[in-house]
Enzyme design. Structure first.
Site, short mmCIF file in Angstrom:
data_model
loop_
_atom_site.label_atom_id
_atom_site.label_comp_id
_atom_site.label_asym_id
_atom_site.label_seq_id
_atom_site.Cartn_x
_atom_site.Cartn_y
_atom_site.Cartn_z
N TRP A 103 1.05 -1.35 -0.25
CA TRP A 103 -0.34 0.07 0.01
C TRP A 103 1.11 1.40 0.01
O TRP A 103 0.43 2.17 -0.68
CB TRP A 103 -0.48 0.41 1.14
CG TRP A 103 -1.90 -0.72 0.83
CD1 TRP A 103 -2.17 -2.37 1.77
CD2 TRP A 103 -2.68 -1.63 -0.02
NE1 TRP A 103 -3.06 -3.10 1.71
CE2 TRP A 103 -3.60 -3.36 0.70
CE3 TRP A 103 -3.01 -0.53 -1.05
CZ2 TRP A 103 -4.00 -3.54 -0.25
CZ3 TRP A 103 -4.49 -1.81 -2.36
CH2 TRP A 103 -5.05 -2.56 -1.61
N ASP A 172 -1.85 6.43 6.48
CA ASP A 172 -3.41 5.44 5.88
C ASP A 172 -3.42 4.44 7.71
O ASP A 172 -2.02 3.28 7.01
CB ASP A 172 -2.23 5.08 5.02
CG ASP A 172 -3.72 3.69 4.24
OD1 ASP A 172 -4.65 2.94 4.90
OD2 ASP A 172 -2.72 2.81 2.83
N LYS A 196 -11.80 -2.59 7.02
CA LYS A 196 -11.72 -3.28 7.33
C LYS A 196 -12.02 -3.47 9.07
O LYS A 196 -12.42 -4.23 9.63
CB LYS A 196 -9.68 -3.08 7.48
CG LYS A 196 -8.65 -3.55 6.76
CD LYS A 196 -9.31 -3.12 4.76
CE LYS A 196 -8.23 -3.56 3.67
NZ LYS A 196 -7.63 -2.72 3.55
C1 LIG Z 1 -7.20 -2.18 1.89
C2 LIG Z 1 -5.90 -1.60 2.09
C3 LIG Z 1 -6.00 0.00 1.32
C4 LIG Z 1 -6.64 -0.14 -0.03
O1 LIG Z 1 -8.18 0.36 0.49
P1 LIG Z 1 -8.87 0.79 -0.95
O2 LIG Z 1 -10.06 0.86 -0.04
O3 LIG Z 1 -9.52 -0.83 -1.44
O4 LIG Z 1 -8.07 1.54 -1.60
C5 LIG Z 1 -4.93 1.03 1.16
N1 LIG Z 1 -4.21 0.30 2.36
C6 LIG Z 1 -4.22 0.08 3.73
C7 LIG Z 1 -3.66 -0.09 4.34
C8 LIG Z 1 -4.95 -1.53 3.35
O5 LIG Z 1 -5.28 -2.00 3.60
#
Ligand SMILES: *Cc1c(COP(=O)(O)O)cnc(C)c1O
Length: 361
Positions: A103, A172, A196
């Site tokens: 990511w 993030d 998540k």
């Molecule tokens: C799942 C995830 C993403 C991607 O998320 P989307 O909502 O599908 O764009 C980005 N960063 C992390 C840390 C993730 O776990």
């Protein structure tokens, strides 16, 4: 129909059962509106109440003062990878990035394809992203320093956040937001796709410090500007109403049933240590993340052979344990144990792991 299973999916992921039941009860007639929450106007008092309550709960849970704006956007965390440099990285400056996995790599790419300099100040790529780098020198003149608090695929997590020497942290937190309390003051922006730890896919929570908004260029497309969302209470256009409503219920569950982030962290620690202890003491399973960098949310491990991993995932499913296959890019096994995964579910999993190790080891 078979009953509900123990869900270890990485995302979309388990929701608290009381939340699903509350949705079921309210689904056809939301608060005497005579309509489903999916059917009311986003400008109605019903949805206004939902988004207001969701924001207040985020503010209380994370102890955010008035300097922080809370908005809901769409496009997932992946959309934030490009909107962050667009909005917060002025021409002539560069941003620091720490590369801790898939990511983070994608976030870096979305910065550089805009012709904006992303300086990778630390990376754990040399060891397959199995650890969180320490002793990082951030650039004093960086516009921001971007990190990924929890690396969902590799199963690593920052135990504490790095000192950037005053450079605003941009983070993030898609896969560990609301899993533990933390000091928000060094953060300029925090973002998390909901699917998540917060609710269904479709809503992305973004928390922005007021001073960051002054950087937003006037000439960006309206829907890609943070100021459009802060200026219109996330309702410049139709927000993802049902997703925001579910996030609100998850936050209510966190506050009122769990009892806040300190309690949530205790439970998460207990779940994670149970799993890691099972792995470490088995002589059969092998954790893939360095011990000091292990994630409380995504527990990644290998079995002696790939064939055994296949059998493990298959037999686990037969025991009502779902979602244990590792990410397709890395293989192996992964148990995602987000907030909504119960301690009871983890106990069933470790019992199964013990039994599988005894019969196959
Ligand atoms: C799942 C995830 C993403 C991607 O998320 P989307 O909502 O599908 O764009 C980005 N960063 C992390 C840390 C993730 O776990």
């Amino acid at each position: 129909m078979k009953g509900r299973i123990h869900n270890f999916n990485a995302g979309p992921a388990a929701h608290p059962l009381p939340v699903l039941k509350e949705i079921q009860v309210e689904f056809l007639n939301f608060k005497d509106s005579g309509m489903s929450i999916m059917e009311v106007s986003h400008r109605s008092r019903w949805f206004e109440g939902v988004i207001q309550d969701a924001k207040e709960r985020v503010r209380r849970l994370l102890e955010l003062d008035e300097n922080f704006h809370i908005v809901f956007m769409q496009g997932g965390a992946s959309m934030q990878f490009c909107t962050i440099p667009m909005n917060l990285l002025p021409d002539g400056q560069s941003a620091d990035y720490v590369n801790t996995g898939t990511w983070a790599t994608k976030a870096i790419k979305e910065c550089t394809i805009q012709g904006k300099p992303a300086k990778v100040v630390a990376s754990s790529e040399d060891k397959g992203f199995s650890y969180i780098p320490g002793e990082i020198s951030f650039s004093p003149d960086a516009a921001y320093a971007h990190i990924t608090s929890n690396n969902t695929i590799k199963g690593t997590q920052w135990a504490s956040f790095p000192d950037t020497g005053g450079v605003p942290l941009v983070c993030d937190m898609s896969s560990d937001i609301m899993s533990r309390p933390f000091d928000v003051s060094p953060f300029g922006l925090i973002y998390a796709g909901a699917q998540k730890n917060l609710g269904p896919a479709g809503a992305t929570l973004v928390i922005i410090r007021d001073d960051m908004l002054k950087r937003v260029p006037e000439d960006l497309p309206t829907m890609l500007k943070y100021t459009t969302y802060t200026g219109h209470n996330s309702m410049f256009n139709t927000p993802p109403c049902f997703a925001v409503y579910t996030v609100q219920l998850v936050l209510k569950w966190l506050e009122e049933t769990i009892g806040g982030l300190d309690k949530m962290e205790q439970i998460n620690r207990e779940k994670a240590s149970l799993l890691y202890r099972t792995i470490d003491e088995s002589g059969f399973y092998r954790g893939t993340a360095d011990e000091g960098s292990r994630s409380m949310m995504n527990v990644t491990f290998r079995l002696p052979t790939e064939d055994q991993e296949k059998q493990f995932v298959q037999q686990a499913l037969e025991h009502g344990l779902s979602g244990l296959k590792g990410h397709r890019s890395v293989g192996g096994c992964r148990a995602s144990i987000y907030n909504a995964t119960s301690l009871e579910g983890v106990k069933v999993l470790v019992d199964f792991m013990g039994e599988f190790a005894r019969t196959n080891g």
